[in-house]
Design a protein around this motif. Sequence first.
Motif, PDB file in Angstrom:
ATOM      1  N   LEU C  22       0.834  -1.208   0.000  1.00 32.02           N
ATOM      2  CA  LEU C  22       0.000   0.000   0.000  1.00 32.02           C
ATOM      3  C   LEU C  22       0.869   1.259   0.000  1.00 32.02           C
ATOM      4  O   LEU C  22       0.598   2.213  -0.746  1.00 32.02           O
ATOM      5  CB  LEU C  22      -0.923   0.002   1.221  1.00 32.02           C
ATOM      6  CG  LEU C  22      -2.165  -0.882   1.120  1.00 32.02           C
ATOM      7  CD1 LEU C  22      -2.909  -0.890   2.451  1.00 32.02           C
ATOM      8  CD2 LEU C  22      -3.093  -0.391   0.014  1.00 32.02           C
ATOM      9  N   GLU C  23       1.894   1.255   0.823  1.00 31.35           N
ATOM     10  CA  GLU C  23       2.748   2.438   0.901  1.00 31.35           C
ATOM     11  C   GLU C  23       3.475   2.664  -0.426  1.00 31.35           C
ATOM     12  O   GLU C  23       3.520   3.773  -0.957  1.00 31.35           O
ATOM     13  CB  GLU C  23       3.769   2.267   2.032  1.00 31.35           C
ATOM     14  CG  GLU C  23       3.171   2.233   3.440  1.00 31.35           C
ATOM     15  CD  GLU C  23       2.964   3.627   4.020  1.00 31.35           C
ATOM     16  OE1 GLU C  23       3.565   4.588   3.503  1.00 31.35           O
ATOM     17  OE2 GLU C  23       2.180   3.764   4.986  1.00 31.35           O
ATOM     18  N   ALA C  24       4.050   1.596  -0.951  1.00 33.67           N
ATOM     19  CA  ALA C  24       4.777   1.731  -2.210  1.00 33.67           C
ATOM     20  C   ALA C  24       3.833   2.159  -3.325  1.00 33.67           C
ATOM     21  O   ALA C  24       4.139   3.047  -4.136  1.00 33.67           O
ATOM     22  CB  ALA C  24       5.453   0.406  -2.570  1.00 33.67           C
ATOM     23  N   ALA C  25       2.662   1.541  -3.358  1.00 31.48           N
ATOM     24  CA  ALA C  25       1.703   1.873  -4.411  1.00 31.48           C
ATOM     25  C   ALA C  25       1.253   3.316  -4.283  1.00 31.48           C
ATOM     26  O   ALA C  25       1.068   4.018  -5.283  1.00 31.48           O
ATOM     27  CB  ALA C  25       0.500   0.933  -4.331  1.00 31.48           C
ATOM     28  N   GLY C  26       1.070   3.771  -3.049  1.00 29.16           N
ATOM     29  CA  GLY C  26       0.674   5.165  -2.839  1.00 29.16           C
ATOM     30  C   GLY C  26       1.682   6.112  -3.451  1.00 29.16           C
ATOM     31  O   GLY C  26       1.316   7.031  -4.202  1.00 29.16           O
ATOM     32  N   GLU C  27       2.935   5.888  -3.162  1.00 26.76           N
ATOM     33  CA  GLU C  27       3.975   6.747  -3.735  1.00 26.76           C
ATOM     34  C   GLU C  27       3.930   6.743  -5.256  1.00 26.76           C
ATOM     35  O   GLU C  27       3.956   7.787  -5.910  1.00 26.76           O
ATOM     36  CB  GLU C  27       5.358   6.259  -3.299  1.00 26.76           C
ATOM     37  CG  GLU C  27       5.686   6.481  -1.837  1.00 26.76           C
ATOM     38  CD  GLU C  27       7.035   5.858  -1.489  1.00 26.76           C
ATOM     39  OE1 GLU C  27       7.843   5.663  -2.412  1.00 26.76           O
ATOM     40  OE2 GLU C  27       7.266   5.560  -0.300  1.00 26.76           O
ATOM     41  N   LEU C  65      -7.807   1.330  -5.533  1.00 25.97           N
ATOM     42  CA  LEU C  65      -8.921   1.732  -4.682  1.00 25.97           C
ATOM     43  C   LEU C  65      -8.552   1.612  -3.212  1.00 25.97           C
ATOM     44  O   LEU C  65      -8.901   2.460  -2.385  1.00 25.97           O
ATOM     45  CB  LEU C  65     -10.121   0.850  -4.997  1.00 25.97           C
ATOM     46  CG  LEU C  65     -11.415   1.601  -5.194  1.00 25.97           C
ATOM     47  CD1 LEU C  65     -12.201   1.012  -6.348  1.00 25.97           C
ATOM     48  CD2 LEU C  65     -12.226   1.559  -3.921  1.00 25.97           C
ATOM     49  N   GLU C  66      -7.854   0.553  -2.887  1.00 31.12           N
ATOM     50  CA  GLU C  66      -7.452   0.361  -1.498  1.00 31.12           C
ATOM     51  C   GLU C  66      -6.462   1.450  -1.067  1.00 31.12           C
ATOM     52  O   GLU C  66      -6.477   1.900   0.076  1.00 31.12           O
ATOM     53  CB  GLU C  66      -6.824  -1.027  -1.313  1.00 31.12           C
ATOM     54  CG  GLU C  66      -7.816  -2.163  -1.436  1.00 31.12           C
ATOM     55  CD  GLU C  66      -8.797  -2.185  -0.275  1.00 31.12           C
ATOM     56  OE1 GLU C  66      -8.392  -1.860   0.850  1.00 31.12           O
ATOM     57  OE2 GLU C  66      -9.970  -2.522  -0.491  1.00 31.12           O
ATOM     58  N   VAL C  67      -5.613   1.849  -1.969  1.00 29.62           N
ATOM     59  CA  VAL C  67      -4.670   2.924  -1.660  1.00 29.62           C
ATOM     60  C   VAL C  67      -5.440   4.213  -1.364  1.00 29.62           C
ATOM     61  O   VAL C  67      -5.123   4.941  -0.417  1.00 29.62           O
ATOM     62  CB  VAL C  67      -3.679   3.139  -2.821  1.00 29.62           C
ATOM     63  CG1 VAL C  67      -2.942   4.458  -2.648  1.00 29.62           C
ATOM     64  CG2 VAL C  67      -2.692   1.990  -2.888  1.00 29.62           C
TER      65      VAL C  67
END
Lengths: 222, 222, 222, 222
Positions: C22-27, C65-67
């Motif tokens: 999630l963190e990596a995808a957010g970035e 979506l989860e991000v």
Amino acid sequence: MNLNTVSPAPEPAQVATRTQILEAAGEVFASVGFRDATVREICARAGVNIAAVNYHFGDKETLYLEVLRYSAAQAHAQYPPLLNVSPAAPAEERLRAFLHSWLLRTFSRGATAWHGQLISREMVDPTGALDEIVRDKILPMSQQLRGIVGEILGRPPGDEQVRLCTLSIVGQCVFYHHCRPVLTRLFPQQPPLDTLGTERLADHITRFSLAAMRHLTDPATT
Amino acid sequence: MNLNTVSPAPEPAQVATRTQILEAAGEVFASVGFRDATVREICARAGVNIAAVNYHFGDKETLYLEVLRYSAAQAHAQYPPLLNVSPAAPAEERLRAFLHSWLLRTFSRGATAWHGQLISREMVDPTGALDEIVRDKILPMSQQLRGIVGEILGRPPGDEQVRLCTLSIVGQCVFYHHCRPVLTRLFPQQPPLDTLGTERLADHITRFSLAAMRHLTDPATT
Amino acid sequence: MNLNTVSPAPEPAQVATRTQILEAAGEVFASVGFRDATVREICARAGVNIAAVNYHFGDKETLYLEVLRYSAAQAHAQYPPLLNVSPAAPAEERLRAFLHSWLLRTFSRGATAWHGQLISREMVDPTGALDEIVRDKILPMSQQLRGIVGEILGRPPGDEQVRLCTLSIVGQCVFYHHCRPVLTRLFPQQPPLDTLGTERLADHITRFSLAAMRHLTDPATT
Amino acid sequence: MNLNTVSPAPEPAQVATRTQILEAAGEVFASVGFRDATVREICARAGVNIAAVNYHFGDKETLYLEVLRYSAAQAHAQYPPLLNVSPAAPAEERLRAFLHSWLLRTFSRGATAWHGQLISREMVDPTGALDEIVRDKILPMSQQLRGIVGEILGRPPGDEQVRLCTLSIVGQCVFYHHCRPVLTRLFPQQPPLDTLGTERLADHITRFSLAAMRHLTDPATT
DNA sequence: CATGAATGAGCCTTCATTCAT
DNA sequence: CATGAATGAAGGCTCATTCAT
């Protein structure tokens, strides 16, 4: 048709690539089936880039359908249903020619050979292409054979006896197609059945089926 | 089958899981084939963890082989080759029973039904399992049928005439199995062939084949 | 909430992977957008296998979506809409807090920061996720601000004057979000606007908007 | 623009193709963004060969830059920054004209419309083209607006108060552009904001901003 | 001057399998 | 004894670009 080989120049080089792909795809689809065939393998064999399939055929499924059409055309061009026998010939002679032609296609090599294998696969594991195949290829041949059988039995083509006998005849031919892997294992010491001579095999099936149809209603058979 | 219950209490859950996987795998393999079947789908249907297949069977291929053995056992337990006809009965009667049993297996439901489908698939697209199947299951049946046919023709089982007739008979039976997708498309208006009554179908094949064998060498057939 | 950091053991290690992704995808999503983000890049940054996205989230779209949900939760946890101001405080004070909180979120770092960037992208190039965002996140905040503005103007929340003023206020805040790349190019010699102090910026927008609303209907303004 | 026609006959078709590509590319870039736009789609819409983009523009990125220039020229030709108001008119009148012109460009159709969308996208997801855009298009307009605001506030253009107020004004205009997808979801029952009449919207922003600037330093506002 | 054909890199996804618990 | 989590290898497909004509 085979005039094409006379003038190699005019063909626009695009056709060459298409044909290379079709030939390579035919081999691969025939040997491992639609799903297990990979576009990469097909392109590698055809000596073209992996994107060529998408460019020329859109996707793998369309390519498969085109291969079916291509091989069907080749098969029927090479071995017409009655070979060189006249449609006016006696029913027995036409039956023999029909079966001989069938087995010749079955045991041939090249595009004609995959055609049979592809259809075998379609029967066991149908894809969306089967509807078209049945409509365009199988149905006409089925009707032709039923006509012959009807003549021999002296009954109309729609008669159930005619239908059952037709299936019994087709079944014998198809069998050599579908079950070759089993036959080679059952009779390993013998030469493969196809070198027995398709003519001799056609002769057996013809005589077996004619004898059956002529005496099907003998009282002693009950 | 229920001899397994000899060792009573120790592993009820373990065996249950194995059987659930076998049943689920049978359905899946039969409907989509070995390669298109996914371990996930099988485990989902069996209600077990995805790692259970590898745990109980090692890998997907071994599971497949076990499914083949399992379904073969079920099929022959349910429909023995001659049903309840005595091995001492006349050859004609044994032939009829043999064909009837074959078609009953072909058109049955459940584990027995997949067996036929799995074997059909093996014929068109053999896996490593085909050798064992031919050796353990098909060869004995082939020999049994050749014995019957030899009796009818009055020739030894190794005779080529016997062999060809045997193949002609088996071909008719196999045909209804392999070509069902085609038959339902060719005759869509009619009820599926298997509801024609396996008994009536067995009767047709028996009579057709008996008539053929009895008059195969009639001078007029040449 | 931050009690989690006390006991590191109980967390089932599966959660860790999920969070890393999630963190990596957010970035990645925040910096290049949904379509240009690659699962490979995300997994590489998260230090997990490329198949982990599929395992934990099904596909790229669900991950996205989860991000969005994850970052929204973080953003509102870190900076509640009114910070620590009571809902019973005077409207002017709540307005100032609301704007300050907004800008704090805008200029924050970490998950809260991407949240704003992701929403900016959604506005310019909406994906299927925008409907949910508007419904769950934006609409409540919009209603809250309209309530404050309505109080100040002495009109009901549905009044068009209220609506237009609300949009004028939000527009000023959003602007710093959306147009940062332009602002840094317009005023390169100056320190980036966000270091001007979000408090001072909030102060300006508050005073600008309050002055506007109080004298919107002055005769001289026409 | 029509100075191009100086060299009369030689290349009518060539220019036509270029323009067709520019128009098609503008639509596509505006609707899906630079990276999601495909050269194939652009060429298909333009009715030209897929290689034409690389032939006429070198590569996709250069085409994009040309589209930005092309649409910027069209936008400013259609709606000059002050419309038909004289540069000598009072600052209030010029402010109103400036905002009206901005919104007209924002809510227009055709090439002028994509211009705004392309710039919105550049702000959220800058490409290498943004530097040029800011230098050539945005900076001049920014300076013009700061001049107007400086006059109204009675302060020099470089003053920070002037700068903040300018941003507050621009922010309100940009907002309706950037956030349309959100606004249509927030107020679905109402007609889209752009049909509220750009004139009325310009009027609101003008009055809101004038009231703010005139009373920004009122003691009561603190 | 312009084209259709061909390229190779890269994307998302799915799979059977293994590992740590 | 059995599991959920994690792996790495492909697979089909799409893309911007280039080449021979």
